[in-house]
Motif scaffolding. Sequence first.
Motif, short mmCIF file in Angstrom:
data_model
loop_
_atom_site.label_atom_id
_atom_site.label_comp_id
_atom_site.label_asym_id
_atom_site.label_seq_id
_atom_site.Cartn_x
_atom_site.Cartn_y
_atom_site.Cartn_z
N LEU A 388 0.84 -1.20 0.00
CA LEU A 388 0.00 0.00 0.00
C LEU A 388 0.88 1.25 0.00
N PRO A 389 0.38 2.36 -0.56
CA PRO A 389 1.13 3.62 -0.49
C PRO A 389 1.33 4.06 0.95
N GLN A 390 2.40 4.79 1.18
CA GLN A 390 2.68 5.36 2.49
C GLN A 390 2.67 6.89 2.36
N ASP A 391 1.54 7.43 1.91
CA ASP A 391 1.46 8.83 1.52
C ASP A 391 0.73 9.70 2.54
N TRP A 392 0.70 9.26 3.79
CA TRP A 392 0.04 10.09 4.80
C TRP A 392 1.08 10.74 5.70
#
Length: 392
Positions: A388-392
């Motif tokens: 999953l993206p780690q864009d937080w």
Amino acid sequence: MSAASLKPLLPGEATLGVMGGGQLGRMFVHAAQSLGCRAVVLDPDADSPAGLVAHEHIHAGYLDEAGLARLAEVADAITTEFENVPAQALARLAERRFVAPAGAAVAYCQDRAAEKAHFGASGVACAPYAVIESAADLAAVADSLLPGILKTSRMGYDGKGQIRVRNRAELQAGWDELKQVPCVLEQMLPLALELSVLSARGADGTVVQFPVQQNLHRDGILAVTQVPAPAVSEALQQQALASAARIATEMGYVGVLCVEFFVLQDGSLVVNEMAPRPHNSGHYTMNACDVSQFDLQVRAMARLPLRTPRLHSPTVMLNLLGDLWFDAAGAERTPPWDAILALPGTHLHLYGKTSARPGRKMGHLNITAATPAEAERLAREAAGLLGLPQDW
């Protein structure tokens, strides 16, 4: 049926009913059963996640007279699992049983125009908007509302029924694409981040609330929730909590209500929408709080005491969509649950759905820790394992 003359439904003695058999209904059923209550689900899907774990599953449509009669016969109180259950079905059930939330309150959430009018009546600011029901309404749209987001007034969720429009030509094309159904055009605002507030209101008017939740969406679907909200001032959190309580109180709401907000780049707060039920962004409460949103849903409909929830662990919630069950080539796979569960503070919740598909909500992962920084670190590690993206 009014709650004014009704006694509380005590644990171990009641049968609680829910309209809708999805994952929210499933988690409601588990919460009801934890108090020794029987649970009955009405849903047309024979394999519905909630129906599979309930004491009784009524296989019927939401307007089926025989199904509604059976639900009213066996349930002492009834709630709904999602906002698109017909409000008239809830009103029909309320002739015989206590229903929370009431059909009239659910109806607000089924129509964006009515919802926004209620926000205004409650004194809570939302994005500038126009209601479009005819070609004349379309022609009368103010230039200031463009660029904007055109949304169907009814039946929209998880980004569905929404089209971004930059000019009048795109507005016309968007309305045509949406089959010229009644719509709301919202001015596109410069967003900094998104929040949500979960409130539970009892029949006696008591309101209790969970901490403010900071959310990240991808493609219109919730992806990540963080609590405590890391980028929100205390003053803004208090404003969001007060606004959500006012929205619930002004419509005499009973049950769990989620209100979603936008924080704009200038730091101001506007309300986006509301959901008359527990919410995806509140799933962290199952492991990070002393009572969950589903516990409070049960208490509100059973007219049991509501108390302010306590957040005992900082947390990050990751939404698990069906995409995880497929590799880059589209072949089916099983996500690496063994590696995920080896991480400290991980709590996996799968919804018992019989098949995965991209975009379908299959479960969620709660990560709790002693500090927000540690919860975030572990959540990023889990996201990496899942791809999953780690864009937080």
